[in-house]
Design a protein around this motif. Structure first.
Motif, PDB file in Angstrom:
ATOM      1  N   ALA A  20       5.603   1.476   6.839  1.00 15.54           N
ATOM      2  CA  ALA A  20       5.356   0.836   5.545  1.00 15.54           C
ATOM      3  C   ALA A  20       4.016   1.279   4.976  1.00 15.54           C
ATOM      4  N   SER A  21       3.004   1.352   5.814  1.00 15.92           N
ATOM      5  CA  SER A  21       1.683   1.781   5.358  1.00 15.92           C
ATOM      6  C   SER A  21       1.714   3.221   4.847  1.00 15.92           C
ATOM      7  N   LEU A  22       2.395   4.084   5.582  1.00 13.02           N
ATOM      8  CA  LEU A  22       2.508   5.477   5.142  1.00 13.02           C
ATOM      9  C   LEU A  22       3.295   5.578   3.836  1.00 13.02           C
ATOM     10  N   ALA A  23       4.353   4.785   3.692  1.00 16.46           N
ATOM     11  CA  ALA A  23       5.160   4.812   2.469  1.00 16.46           C
ATOM     12  C   ALA A  23       4.339   4.355   1.271  1.00 16.46           C
ATOM     13  N   VAL A  24       3.533   3.309   1.451  1.00 18.28           N
ATOM     14  CA  VAL A  24       2.677   2.838   0.352  1.00 18.28           C
ATOM     15  C   VAL A  24       1.678   3.921  -0.021  1.00 18.28           C
ATOM     16  N   GLY A  25       1.116   4.578   0.959  1.00 21.59           N
ATOM     17  CA  GLY A  25       0.168   5.655   0.680  1.00 21.59           C
ATOM     18  C   GLY A  25       0.812   6.801  -0.091  1.00 21.59           C
ATOM     19  N   VAL A  26       2.024   7.163   0.303  1.00 20.04           N
ATOM     20  CA  VAL A  26       2.732   8.248  -0.390  1.00 20.04           C
ATOM     21  C   VAL A  26       3.053   7.850  -1.827  1.00 20.04           C
TER      22      VAL A  26
END
Length: 83
Positions: A20-26
């Motif tokens: 989820a954190s990586l998706a928000v960053g992307v």
């Protein structure tokens, strides 16, 4: 005296939080690249859009109430006996 320290393990919640954190960053990076840093959505912008949408809905409700009142008045005038 030896104390055994539990080995840290990666659980399902750790993986989901990481994804989820990586998706928000992307998504954030993609948004900045597509619309520019000056036009990215912020909490303040979202709140203002919500206020504007609420005002628009209130205006529509008031207009609908006015139209209903006009129709009710016209209907009651049409039902009055001519005398």
């Amino acid at each position: 005296m030896s104390s055994s320290v539990p080995h840290p393990t990666i659980g399902l919640t750790t993986i989901s939080r990481t994804v989820a954190s990586l998706a928000v960053g992307v998504v954030h990076t993609l948004e900045r690249a597509m619309v520019g840093p000056d036009r990215t959505r912020t909490a303040r912008g979202n709140a203002w859009e919500a206020v504007c949408a609420d005002r628009a809905r209130a205006d529509q409700r008031a207009e609908l109430d006015r139209l209903i009142a006009e129709l009710a008045a016209a209907r009651s005038r049409a039902r009055q006996p001519v005398g």
